[in-house]
Design a protein around this motif. Structure first.
Motif, PDB file in Angstrom:
ATOM      1  N   CYS A 151       0.838  -1.203   0.000  1.00  0.00           N
ATOM      2  CA  CYS A 151       0.000   0.000   0.000  1.00  0.00           C
ATOM      3  C   CYS A 151       0.873   1.253   0.000  1.00  0.00           C
ATOM      4  O   CYS A 151       0.702   2.161   0.826  1.00  0.00           O
ATOM      5  CB  CYS A 151      -0.945  -0.002   1.197  1.00  0.00           C
ATOM      6  N   ALA A 152       1.824   1.310  -0.927  1.00  0.00           N
ATOM      7  CA  ALA A 152       2.742   2.446  -1.025  1.00  0.00           C
ATOM      8  C   ALA A 152       2.001   3.696  -1.492  1.00  0.00           C
ATOM      9  O   ALA A 152       0.861   3.641  -1.953  1.00  0.00           O
ATOM     10  CB  ALA A 152       3.871   2.114  -1.991  1.00  0.00           C
ATOM     11  N   THR A 153       2.676   4.819  -1.388  1.00  0.00           N
ATOM     12  CA  THR A 153       2.139   6.082  -1.880  1.00  0.00           C
ATOM     13  C   THR A 153       2.800   6.427  -3.212  1.00  0.00           C
ATOM     14  O   THR A 153       3.942   6.013  -3.475  1.00  0.00           O
ATOM     15  CB  THR A 153       2.401   7.215  -0.875  1.00  0.00           C
ATOM     16  N   PRO A 154       2.111   7.177  -4.081  1.00  0.00           N
ATOM     17  CA  PRO A 154       2.726   7.586  -5.353  1.00  0.00           C
ATOM     18  C   PRO A 154       4.059   8.295  -5.118  1.00  0.00           C
ATOM     19  O   PRO A 154       4.200   9.103  -4.201  1.00  0.00           O
ATOM     20  CB  PRO A 154       1.681   8.529  -5.951  1.00  0.00           C
ATOM     21  N   GLY A 155       5.030   7.967  -5.963  1.00  0.00           N
ATOM     22  CA  GLY A 155       6.371   8.505  -5.791  1.00  0.00           C
ATOM     23  C   GLY A 155       7.300   7.585  -5.032  1.00  0.00           C
ATOM     24  O   GLY A 155       8.485   7.890  -4.859  1.00  0.00           O
ATOM     25  N   THR A 156       6.783   6.438  -4.596  1.00  0.00           N
ATOM     26  CA  THR A 156       7.618   5.465  -3.878  1.00  0.00           C
ATOM     27  C   THR A 156       8.492   4.685  -4.858  1.00  0.00           C
ATOM     28  O   THR A 156       8.048   4.302  -5.932  1.00  0.00           O
ATOM     29  CB  THR A 156       6.733   4.496  -3.080  1.00  0.00           C
ATOM     30  N   ARG A 157       9.737   4.445  -4.454  1.00  0.00           N
ATOM     31  CA  ARG A 157      10.642   3.576  -5.212  1.00  0.00           C
ATOM     32  C   ARG A 157      11.081   2.440  -4.300  1.00  0.00           C
ATOM     33  O   ARG A 157      11.464   2.672  -3.150  1.00  0.00           O
ATOM     34  CB  ARG A 157      11.856   4.356  -5.707  1.00  0.00           C
ATOM     35  N   VAL A 158      11.017   1.215  -4.799  1.00  0.00           N
ATOM     36  CA  VAL A 158      11.465   0.054  -4.041  1.00  0.00           C
ATOM     37  C   VAL A 158      12.475  -0.731  -4.858  1.00  0.00           C
ATOM     38  O   VAL A 158      12.475  -0.671  -6.094  1.00  0.00           O
ATOM     39  CB  VAL A 158      10.295  -0.873  -3.638  1.00  0.00           C
ATOM     40  N   VAL A 159      13.340  -1.459  -4.173  1.00  0.00           N
ATOM     41  CA  VAL A 159      14.197  -2.430  -4.828  1.00  0.00           C
ATOM     42  C   VAL A 159      13.708  -3.807  -4.415  1.00  0.00           C
ATOM     43  O   VAL A 159      13.473  -4.074  -3.240  1.00  0.00           O
ATOM     44  CB  VAL A 159      15.689  -2.222  -4.473  1.00  0.00           C
ATOM     45  N   ALA A 160      13.488  -4.653  -5.403  1.00  0.00           N
ATOM     46  CA  ALA A 160      12.976  -5.998  -5.156  1.00  0.00           C
ATOM     47  C   ALA A 160      13.955  -7.013  -5.717  1.00  0.00           C
ATOM     48  O   ALA A 160      14.520  -6.814  -6.801  1.00  0.00           O
ATOM     49  CB  ALA A 160      11.607  -6.176  -5.799  1.00  0.00           C
ATOM     50  N   THR A 161      14.154  -8.090  -4.984  1.00  0.00           N
ATOM     51  CA  THR A 161      15.049  -9.153  -5.437  1.00  0.00           C
ATOM     52  C   THR A 161      14.263 -10.440  -5.610  1.00  0.00           C
ATOM     53  O   THR A 161      13.347 -10.735  -4.834  1.00  0.00           O
ATOM     54  CB  THR A 161      16.189  -9.377  -4.427  1.00  0.00           C
ATOM     55  N   PHE A 162      14.652 -11.200  -6.642  1.00  0.00           N
ATOM     56  CA  PHE A 162      13.977 -12.451  -6.960  1.00  0.00           C
ATOM     57  C   PHE A 162      15.009 -13.552  -7.114  1.00  0.00           C
ATOM     58  O   PHE A 162      16.023 -13.379  -7.794  1.00  0.00           O
ATOM     59  CB  PHE A 162      13.172 -12.307  -8.262  1.00  0.00           C
ATOM     60  N   PRO A 163      14.779 -14.697  -6.477  1.00  0.00           N
ATOM     61  CA  PRO A 163      15.745 -15.800  -6.575  1.00  0.00           C
ATOM     62  C   PRO A 163      15.802 -16.377  -7.972  1.00  0.00           C
ATOM     63  O   PRO A 163      14.894 -16.165  -8.794  1.00  0.00           O
ATOM     64  CB  PRO A 163      15.216 -16.814  -5.565  1.00  0.00           C
ATOM     65  N   ALA A 164      16.872 -17.097  -8.239  1.00  0.00           N
ATOM     66  CA  ALA A 164      17.036 -17.737  -9.539  1.00  0.00           C
ATOM     67  C   ALA A 164      15.936 -18.771  -9.771  1.00  0.00           C
ATOM     68  O   ALA A 164      15.420 -19.387  -8.834  1.00  0.00           O
ATOM     69  CB  ALA A 164      18.406 -18.405  -9.619  1.00  0.00           C
ATOM     70  N   THR A 165      15.567 -18.921 -11.034  1.00  0.00           N
ATOM     71  CA  THR A 165      14.627 -19.960 -11.438  1.00  0.00           C
ATOM     72  C   THR A 165      15.363 -20.937 -12.348  1.00  0.00           C
ATOM     73  O   THR A 165      16.503 -20.682 -12.755  1.00  0.00           O
ATOM     74  CB  THR A 165      13.445 -19.346 -12.192  1.00  0.00           C
ATOM     75  N   GLU A 166      14.724 -22.029 -12.647  1.00  0.00           N
ATOM     76  CA  GLU A 166      15.346 -23.016 -13.522  1.00  0.00           C
ATOM     77  C   GLU A 166      15.668 -22.381 -14.871  1.00  0.00           C
ATOM     78  O   GLU A 166      14.795 -21.861 -15.558  1.00  0.00           O
ATOM     79  CB  GLU A 166      14.405 -24.210 -13.713  1.00  0.00           C
ATOM     80  N   GLY A 167      16.918 -22.381 -15.231  1.00  0.00           N
ATOM     81  CA  GLY A 167      17.335 -21.794 -16.491  1.00  0.00           C
ATOM     82  C   GLY A 167      17.578 -20.303 -16.426  1.00  0.00           C
ATOM     83  O   GLY A 167      17.878 -19.683 -17.451  1.00  0.00           O
ATOM     84  N   GLY A 168      17.458 -19.681 -15.244  1.00  0.00           N
ATOM     85  CA  GLY A 168      17.649 -18.242 -15.148  1.00  0.00           C
ATOM     86  C   GLY A 168      18.370 -17.867 -13.877  1.00  0.00           C
ATOM     87  O   GLY A 168      18.419 -18.630 -12.905  1.00  0.00           O
ATOM     88  N   THR A 169      18.966 -16.666 -13.857  1.00  0.00           N
ATOM     89  CA  THR A 169      19.698 -16.193 -12.697  1.00  0.00           C
ATOM     90  C   THR A 169      18.764 -15.405 -11.772  1.00  0.00           C
ATOM     91  O   THR A 169      17.624 -15.100 -12.122  1.00  0.00           O
ATOM     92  CB  THR A 169      20.834 -15.257 -13.135  1.00  0.00           C
TER      93      THR A 169
END
Length: 329
Positions: A151-169
């Motif tokens: 429920c962020a407010t407009p103008g928010t910036r986030v950094v998100a990380t995603f684990p590797a998947t099969e065939g991808g980093t």
């Protein structure tokens, strides 16, 4: 409301992938496929929306906290981190706090994204910024955007990380919540055109059409009811709309997106020709009304209520967003 039975209209699904270079299985395919909508389903109640969306966001962690982000919100980001980044779960860290009211479930939001390889730090690409806008999306607790932004407010910036998947980093995303987009046309009202059906709007923007007396039209026609201030829709663009369809033959509503999700499609593909003709040349934020004879609707022939063959149709269309054709490949 029963949906149109033809796959060439409301059951046609558009999957828009603005950045083909993004090889990501973790987010981009799921996130960008979310642009498609069927015009069915109800919004959650306002009382539950805040709680559900705030609780949906992924927690920050060592991986997302380890990423340093440079650049202004609304412009492509650069990142630095020690690579390879050890990503074991989806994490989301707020980099910049926005202002204004928090988004709630069911809001249409405009967003932008920069993507990076978690093993090497190499930039994979970006989209959604001023030179490459994408279609607004409806945010929900179940959507990738909801799980990244909450429920962020407009103008928010986030950094998100995603684990590797099969065939991808593993991958790193910098996501900017740009603004909340109105759910109905916001343009300035235009003078009604004589002889066209008239339109009354409910408080939420949902239209009701009244057909004029006289002979049924035999030619395509359209009129702008509200003139928006956004970019112009061109053939091949991705378009996000609210629509309301009435059969001139029966006077009945046969299909609409109101009461569910806005509808996305590609102008010139997968919808009847008259629907494309209604939006091409119009600006985002506009509301148009179009009269479609059978030749640009579902075809000539004996009147058939099941597939709309032979019927003259009226559409009221609110244009909520556009994505340039070059970005939909």
């Amino acid at each position: 409301m029963e949906a149109s039975p033809l796959p060439s209209f409301s059951r046609f699904t558009v999957r828009i992938r603005p950045l083909a270079v993004l090889s990501v299985a973790a987010l981009s395919a799921v996130l960008l496929a979310g642009c498609a909508s069927s015009g069915s389903g109800a919004d959650p109640s306002p009382s539950a929306a805040d709680v559900d969306l705030c609780g949906a966001v992924a927690a920050p962690g060592e991986a997302s906290d380890a990423v340093t982000v440079d650049g202004d919100v609304g412009a492509p980001a650069t990142v630095t981190f020690e690579s390879p980044l050890d990503v074991t779960a989806i994490q989301s860290t707020v980099v910049t706090e926005g202002e204004g009211d928090p988004v709630v479930a069911g809001d249409l939001v405009s967003y932008a994204l920069s993507a990076f390889n978690g093993d090497t730090g190499a930039e994979l690409g970006s989209f959604g910024y001023a030179d490459s806008p994408v279609l607004p999306q409806q945010i929900s607790p179940e959507s990738p955007l909801g799980q990244i932004l909450g429920c962020a407010t407009p103008g928010t910036r986030v950094v998100a990380t995603f684990p590797a998947t099969e065939g991808g980093t593993s991958e790193v995303y910098v996501v900017d919540l740009l603004r909340v987009v109105p759910n109905a046309a916001w343009g300035e009202p235009e003078e009604p055109v004589a002889g066209m059906p008239t339109v009354e709007l409910a408080d939420d923007g949902a239209p009701t059409v009244t057909l004029p007396d006289g002979d049924m039209p035999t030619e395509f026609s359209k009129a702008t009811l509200k003139k928006g201030d956004g970019p112009v829709v061109a053939e091949g663009d991705g378009v996000l709309v609210q629509y309301h369809g009435v059969s001139w033959n029966s006077g009945e509503v046969f299909d609409e997106s109101w009461g569910g999700q806005p509808f996305s499609f590609t102008a010139g593909s997968g919808v009847v020709q008259g629907f494309t003709d209604a939006v091409v040349g119009e600006t985002v934020g506009s509301q148009v009304i179009a009269v479609l004879p059978p030749s640009v609707a579902y075809g000539e022939g004996d009147i058939n209520d099941n597939d709309l063959t032979g019927q003259t149709l009226v559409f009221v269309i609110d244009i909520l967003g556009v994505q340039a054709a070059a970005a939909t490949q």
